[in-house]
Design an enzyme around this catalytic site. Sequence first.
Site, PDB file in Angstrom:
ATOM      1  CB  CYS A 141      -0.796  -0.172   1.158  1.00 57.22           C
ATOM      2  SG  CYS A 141      -1.796  -1.427   1.369  1.00 57.22           S
ATOM      3  NE  ARG A 188       4.171   1.929  -1.515  1.00 58.22           N
ATOM      4  CZ  ARG A 188       5.360   1.311  -1.293  1.00 58.22           C
ATOM      5  NH1 ARG A 188       6.263   1.525  -2.114  1.00 58.22           N
ATOM      6  NH2 ARG A 188       5.358   0.083  -0.236  1.00 58.22           N
ATOM      7  CD1 TRP A 194      -1.754  -5.741  -3.120  1.00 54.47           C
ATOM      8  CD2 TRP A 194      -2.538  -4.676  -4.773  1.00 54.47           C
ATOM      9  NE1 TRP A 194      -1.803  -6.643  -3.739  1.00 54.47           N
ATOM     10  CE2 TRP A 194      -2.357  -6.179  -4.993  1.00 54.47           C
ATOM     11  CE3 TRP A 194      -3.023  -3.839  -5.540  1.00 54.47           C
ATOM     12  CZ2 TRP A 194      -2.793  -6.454  -6.402  1.00 54.47           C
ATOM     13  CZ3 TRP A 194      -3.347  -4.366  -6.777  1.00 54.47           C
ATOM     14  CH2 TRP A 194      -3.022  -5.735  -7.230  1.00 54.47           C
ATOM     15  CG  ASN A 204       2.904  -0.808   2.923  1.00 51.61           C
ATOM     16  OD1 ASN A 204       2.499  -1.530   2.318  1.00 51.61           O
ATOM     17  ND2 ASN A 204       4.380  -0.562   2.510  1.00 51.61           N
ATOM     18  N   GLY A 205       1.630  -3.267   4.980  1.00 45.14           N
ATOM     19  CA  GLY A 205       2.621  -4.570   5.589  1.00 45.14           C
ATOM     20  C   GLY A 205       1.546  -5.375   6.130  1.00 45.14           C
ATOM     21  CD  GLU A 233       4.698 -15.996 -19.914  1.00 43.46           C
ATOM     22  OE1 GLU A 233       4.842 -14.799 -19.411  1.00 43.46           O
ATOM     23  OE2 GLU A 233       3.467 -16.320 -20.279  1.00 43.46           O
ATOM     24  CE  LYS A 253       4.805 -11.735 -20.712  1.00 40.92           C
ATOM     25  NZ  LYS A 253       4.084 -12.222 -19.925  1.00 40.92           N
ATOM     26  CD  GLU A 265       1.914  -9.366 -22.685  1.00 38.56           C
ATOM     27  OE1 GLU A 265       0.843  -8.797 -22.278  1.00 38.56           O
ATOM     28  OE2 GLU A 265       2.616 -10.172 -22.365  1.00 38.56           O
ATOM     29  CG  HIS A 300       5.620 -33.590 -35.980  1.00 37.64           C
ATOM     30  ND1 HIS A 300       5.348 -34.681 -36.854  1.00 37.64           N
ATOM     31  CD2 HIS A 300       6.272 -33.711 -35.158  1.00 37.64           C
ATOM     32  CE1 HIS A 300       5.985 -35.783 -35.721  1.00 37.64           C
ATOM     33  NE2 HIS A 300       6.604 -34.982 -34.902  1.00 37.64           N
ATOM     34  CE  LYS A 311      -0.915  -6.958 -15.092  1.00 35.56           C
ATOM     35  NZ  LYS A 311       0.200  -7.408 -15.434  1.00 35.56           N
TER      36      LYS A 311
HETATM   37  C1  AGP Z   1       0.327 -11.284 -20.005  1.00 28.71           C
HETATM   38  O1  AGP Z   1       1.567 -10.744 -19.968  1.00 28.71           O
HETATM   39  C2  AGP Z   1      -0.970 -10.611 -20.412  1.00 28.71           C
HETATM   40  N1  AGP Z   1      -1.119  -9.419 -19.637  1.00 28.71           N
HETATM   41  C3  AGP Z   1      -2.111 -11.579 -20.399  1.00 28.71           C
HETATM   42  O2  AGP Z   1      -1.857 -12.621 -21.442  1.00 28.71           O
HETATM   43  C4  AGP Z   1      -2.418 -12.041 -19.217  1.00 28.71           C
HETATM   44  O3  AGP Z   1      -1.883 -12.988 -18.811  1.00 28.71           O
HETATM   45  C5  AGP Z   1      -4.068 -12.486 -19.570  1.00 28.71           C
HETATM   46  O4  AGP Z   1      -4.909 -11.537 -19.834  1.00 28.71           O
HETATM   47  C6  AGP Z   1      -4.723 -13.032 -18.084  1.00 28.71           C
HETATM   48  O5  AGP Z   1      -4.831 -12.190 -17.013  1.00 28.71           O
HETATM   49  P1  AGP Z   1      -5.106 -12.709 -15.641  1.00 28.71           P
HETATM   50  O6  AGP Z   1      -3.891 -13.515 -15.127  1.00 28.71           O
HETATM   51  O7  AGP Z   1      -5.443 -11.561 -15.010  1.00 28.71           O
HETATM   52  O8  AGP Z   1      -6.356 -13.442 -15.747  1.00 28.71           O
END
Ligand code: AGP
Length: 594
Positions: free
Chosen positions: A2, A27, A71, A97-98, A467, A471, A474, A490, A589
């Site tokens: 927080c 935060r 948070w 905070n903590g 992954e 990344k 993305e 394949h 996000k």
């Molecule tokens: C990952 O970097 C992305 N932001 C996206 O794929 C994300 O993982 C996905 O939208 C799932 O989000 P969540 O973990 O909040 O459910």
Amino acid sequence: MCGIVGYIGNKRAQSILLDCLKKLEYRGYDSCGIAIAGDGIKVYKDAVRVGTLGKSSPRFDGTTGIGHTRWATHGAPSQVNAHPHLDCKGNIAVVHNGVISNFQELRNRLTSEGHDFISETDTEVISHLIEKYYRGSLEEAVESALHDIEGSYAIIVLMPNETKLVAARKDSPLIIGIGDRENFIASDVPALLEYTDRVIYLEDGDIGVITTDSIRVRRDGSEINRKEHKVLWTVAEAQKGGYEHFMLKEIHEQPQVIRNTLGEYTRMTDSVVGLAGIRDSGIGSVLMVACGTSYHAALTGKYIIEELLSIPVRAEIASEFNYYSHVLARTVAVAITQSGETADTLKAMKRLKEVGCRVVAITNVVGSSATRIANQTIYIRAGPEISVAATKSFTAQLIALYWIAMSYSKVDARRITELNMELRQLPSQVQRVLDDEDKIIEHAKYLSGFEDVFFIGRGINYPVALEAAWKLTEVSYIHAAGYAAGEMKHCPFTLLGSNTPVIAIVAKDSTYEAMLTNIKEIKARGSPVIALIEEGDEVIEELVDSVITVPRVNTIFSPVVNTVALQLLAYYTAKERDCPIDYPRNLAKSVTVE
Ligand code: AGP
């Protein structure tokens, strides 16, 4: 994590506190509040962002006050659970905070002594403890209260009849900002920079007594000196802790995030209810649903749980799962979601509950929709993740999955003890990867010149390849794809050549020889190969164009160190290509639509 602030001076505290809080919203931002000393204490708080609170709050004229942006860890975001928290008489206000780890025990004791609690938070015990020990000196009452408290804290305490603020810290950051006939207190530098660049960093165990004209620091009952520092950062820089992007900051937070998440579980007695039944009866399975990076964690979890628990695990992409015609009933379902708000994952959770599955959520956000749908919630402690690209939350999700599997594992006790020891060493192993960042930058410079890149892995490192590609795509806009190494021949082989580098994730496990063969096959088709290998592996080095080395860990933990190295690779490649790293185009996000 927080953000807390305090102001004592000759200006109206309210607007200064709200302005400082706004700069600490990175935060935590699920609720906030202020308390101003005037005629008694005026408190205004709610489950809204700071900007909204500022617009709706009545005007308070006092020149001393404290504030908080939250948070949530204990108690979902709500007006009652928002800070500041008061004592019974409303004379003592606290922002914190903590995490107070013994709050329940303290709460029970104080309740038996006649204290009434109104929130679900751990923090509220602090104001009641100070009330219990107050005999005319606020700093002495705070000192006594802190003797009873276990856990981490940064706190600021306000009492209207005391022309001072008292602040204290242990395992949470707290700084004092020095002004001219005014002083400031905050969790972090960004909050204050607009007003002063002269700060004092409080150390663990310090108690600060701050008035308009003086700052005293006490430690173990006696006064000590703390050096003044001049801050050279801009506000934006400070919010990122001196890192250029939130993504890089969050990658570097991972050793602490792993410690925090593991710390959370040591306090928990029971992990996933229902798993023991499946383990012992051998009937049933685990079904994991998630999206994006969380799905890659789920897929890694499949390897972890199947290896340590020997029960069948399905990992499903939630958006696909929602259109499957059939769902097995006798299943423990685990939904993984950082935000706790991803529409496809929430829909899958509801569907699984409807058919009688026990649904467990693994999430980072207290009070999120996933926690309300789930029968049980396991929190990761990654703290707010600002960068759209998930990094620290992925690692924390893996820690949760290791903990679940090891809590119920069938393998012999000696192996579990060894694995437990290695798990606790992971933060320092990850730190070694971070310390080697410069070497990864060289690879990023090379990679930034390509438009197509493949990642390959086998076994538990196949999801790591997925992954890593996710990344890189993305944040750098390179079209990257992750493949099970055995699948390359394949189809993807058709795209190999000098314009398609391949990053091979090679673990020293049963897949090692097969990976060697795959690398030779790929080299034979003209693709440059960068191998991510364990330190000291000279065999592979001969075969490939270059290597990224990571510390040697037990293979089951290799996804953690490998992923951190590949997160750095994605970050620095995107930086080379000048991409808007924290806010990639076309992404959000939290994806709250199907
Ligand atoms: C990952 O970097 C992305 N932001 C996206 O794929 C994300 O993982 C996905 O939208 C799932 O989000 P969540 O973990 O909040 O459910």
